[in-house]
Design a protein around this motif. Structure first.
Motif, PDB file in Angstrom:
ATOM      1  N   MET A 185       0.924  -1.193   0.126  1.00  0.00           N
ATOM      2  CA  MET A 185      -0.001  -0.035  -0.100  1.00  0.00           C
ATOM      3  C   MET A 185       0.994   1.350   0.042  1.00  0.00           C
ATOM      4  N   SER A 186       0.334   2.260  -0.718  1.00  0.00           N
ATOM      5  CA  SER A 186       1.343   3.407  -0.859  1.00  0.00           C
ATOM      6  C   SER A 186       1.121   3.859   0.769  1.00  0.00           C
ATOM      7  N   PHE A 187       2.127   4.690   1.405  1.00  0.00           N
ATOM      8  CA  PHE A 187       2.285   5.439   2.319  1.00  0.00           C
ATOM      9  C   PHE A 187       1.144   6.658   2.492  1.00  0.00           C
ATOM     10  N   ALA A 188       1.144   7.229   1.241  1.00  0.00           N
ATOM     11  CA  ALA A 188       0.388   8.431   0.970  1.00  0.00           C
ATOM     12  C   ALA A 188      -1.179   8.327   0.961  1.00  0.00           C
ATOM     13  N   SER A 189      -1.401   7.021   0.864  1.00  0.00           N
ATOM     14  CA  SER A 189      -3.039   6.395   0.944  1.00  0.00           C
ATOM     15  C   SER A 189      -3.358   6.582   2.331  1.00  0.00           C
ATOM     16  N   VAL A 190      -2.610   6.010   3.397  1.00  0.00           N
ATOM     17  CA  VAL A 190      -2.804   6.170   4.806  1.00  0.00           C
ATOM     18  C   VAL A 190      -2.438   7.301   5.510  1.00  0.00           C
ATOM     19  N   TYR A 191      -1.645   8.134   4.921  1.00  0.00           N
ATOM     20  CA  TYR A 191      -1.287   9.419   5.628  1.00  0.00           C
ATOM     21  C   TYR A 191      -2.293  10.216   6.014  1.00  0.00           C
ATOM     22  N   PRO A 192      -3.312  10.399   4.963  1.00  0.00           N
ATOM     23  CA  PRO A 192      -4.295  11.268   5.628  1.00  0.00           C
ATOM     24  C   PRO A 192      -5.155  10.711   6.624  1.00  0.00           C
ATOM     25  N   HIS A 193      -5.357   9.490   6.859  1.00  0.00           N
ATOM     26  CA  HIS A 193      -5.964   8.958   8.036  1.00  0.00           C
ATOM     27  C   HIS A 193      -5.166   9.046   9.434  1.00  0.00           C
ATOM     28  N   TYR A 194      -3.862   9.123   9.142  1.00  0.00           N
ATOM     29  CA  TYR A 194      -3.070   9.402  10.359  1.00  0.00           C
ATOM     30  C   TYR A 194      -3.389  11.200  10.751  1.00  0.00           C
ATOM     31  N   ILE A 195      -3.404  11.947   9.833  1.00  0.00           N
ATOM     32  CA  ILE A 195      -3.737  13.283  10.068  1.00  0.00           C
ATOM     33  C   ILE A 195      -5.389  13.485  10.565  1.00  0.00           C
ATOM     34  N   LYS A 196      -6.008  12.799   9.957  1.00  0.00           N
ATOM     35  CA  LYS A 196      -7.406  12.819  10.386  1.00  0.00           C
ATOM     36  C   LYS A 196      -7.586  12.443  11.924  1.00  0.00           C
ATOM     37  N   LYS A 197      -6.948  11.358  12.101  1.00  0.00           N
ATOM     38  CA  LYS A 197      -7.161  10.996  13.430  1.00  0.00           C
ATOM     39  C   LYS A 197      -6.632  11.791  14.583  1.00  0.00           C
ATOM     40  N   ALA A 198      -5.465  12.416  14.126  1.00  0.00           N
ATOM     41  CA  ALA A 198      -4.809  13.544  15.122  1.00  0.00           C
ATOM     42  C   ALA A 198      -5.839  14.534  15.177  1.00  0.00           C
ATOM     43  N   GLU A 199      -6.218  14.954  14.048  1.00  0.00           N
ATOM     44  CA  GLU A 199      -7.029  16.412  14.192  1.00  0.00           C
ATOM     45  C   GLU A 199      -8.345  16.371  14.571  1.00  0.00           C
ATOM     46  N   LYS A 200      -8.908  15.120  14.836  1.00  0.00           N
ATOM     47  CA  LYS A 200     -10.231  14.882  15.538  1.00  0.00           C
ATOM     48  C   LYS A 200     -10.002  15.133  16.714  1.00  0.00           C
ATOM     49  N   GLN A 256       8.317  11.402  -0.596  1.00  0.00           N
ATOM     50  CA  GLN A 256       7.991  10.207  -0.659  1.00  0.00           C
ATOM     51  C   GLN A 256       6.264  10.066  -0.684  1.00  0.00           C
ATOM     52  N   LEU A 257       5.583  11.118  -0.221  1.00  0.00           N
ATOM     53  CA  LEU A 257       4.244  11.236  -0.475  1.00  0.00           C
ATOM     54  C   LEU A 257       3.902  11.561  -1.900  1.00  0.00           C
ATOM     55  N   GLU A 258       4.582  12.358  -2.461  1.00  0.00           N
ATOM     56  CA  GLU A 258       4.095  12.527  -3.907  1.00  0.00           C
ATOM     57  C   GLU A 258       4.549  11.310  -4.674  1.00  0.00           C
ATOM     58  N   ASN A 259       5.352  10.616  -4.340  1.00  0.00           N
ATOM     59  CA  ASN A 259       6.046   9.258  -5.191  1.00  0.00           C
ATOM     60  C   ASN A 259       5.011   8.293  -5.054  1.00  0.00           C
ATOM     61  N   GLN A 260       4.026   8.384  -3.895  1.00  0.00           N
ATOM     62  CA  GLN A 260       3.210   7.089  -3.697  1.00  0.00           C
ATOM     63  C   GLN A 260       3.917   5.901  -3.227  1.00  0.00           C
ATOM     64  N   THR A 261       5.181   6.146  -2.545  1.00  0.00           N
ATOM     65  CA  THR A 261       6.024   5.217  -2.190  1.00  0.00           C
ATOM     66  C   THR A 261       5.149   4.035  -1.253  1.00  0.00           C
ATOM     67  N   ASP A 262       5.442   2.973  -1.603  1.00  0.00           N
ATOM     68  CA  ASP A 262       4.661   1.973  -0.606  1.00  0.00           C
ATOM     69  C   ASP A 262       5.585   1.888   0.618  1.00  0.00           C
ATOM     70  N   PHE A 263       4.472   1.159   1.760  1.00  0.00           N
ATOM     71  CA  PHE A 263       5.173   1.185   3.212  1.00  0.00           C
ATOM     72  C   PHE A 263       6.482   0.425   3.243  1.00  0.00           C
ATOM     73  N   GLU A 264       7.037  -0.451   2.503  1.00  0.00           N
ATOM     74  CA  GLU A 264       8.015  -1.466   2.412  1.00  0.00           C
ATOM     75  C   GLU A 264       9.090  -0.608   2.047  1.00  0.00           C
ATOM     76  N   THR A 265       8.951   0.233   0.963  1.00  0.00           N
ATOM     77  CA  THR A 265       9.813   1.022   0.395  1.00  0.00           C
ATOM     78  C   THR A 265      10.375   2.192   1.261  1.00  0.00           C
ATOM     79  N   PHE A 266       9.093   2.657   1.950  1.00  0.00           N
ATOM     80  CA  PHE A 266       9.127   3.848   2.722  1.00  0.00           C
ATOM     81  C   PHE A 266      10.234   3.622   4.021  1.00  0.00           C
TER      82      PHE A 266
END
Length: 116
Positions: free
Chosen positions: A9-24, A50-60
């Protein structure tokens, strides 16, 4: 054995969820970024690349400039599993990040989250 789905999975696809969880919980994107930079050693620019490149978690995590040695101080349960007992390295790194974001959302001070 097949890789766990999260590794590809791309790290960028999960990153917004981290932010949303924090901001809530009244925390900020800047705090989320600080945690990620502390854990991985990425600069803000490198993190954004890394976010722009849609890097997967393993590579990240594999390409992380300097995984913080203090990350081994992260203890506790995430998804029913103790993070310190996870044997697979990449999964443990992912769960370390999950645990830190949980701590942020629960109101812990940044000093405690960053194990200072």
């Amino acid at each position: 054995m097949a890789k766990h789905k999260i590794y590809t999975m791309s790290f960028a696809s999960v990153y917004p969820h981290y932010i949303k969880k924090a901001e809530k919980k009244g925390r900020t994107k800047e705090e989320v970024d600080e945690i990620i930079r502390w854990l991985t050693g990425y600069s803000q620019g490198e993190l954004e690349t890394q976010l722009e490149n849609q890097t997967d978690f393993e590579t990240f995590f594999h390409e992380a400039p300097q995984l913080n040695p203090s990350r081994t101080l992260i203890k506790g349960v995430i998804c029913g599993v103790r993070v310190e007992d996870i044997e697979e390295t990449t999964m443990q790194e992912i769960r370390y990040m999950d645990k830190l974001i949980d701590e942020l959302a629960r109101g812990k001070s940044m000093e405690k989250i960053l194990r200072k």
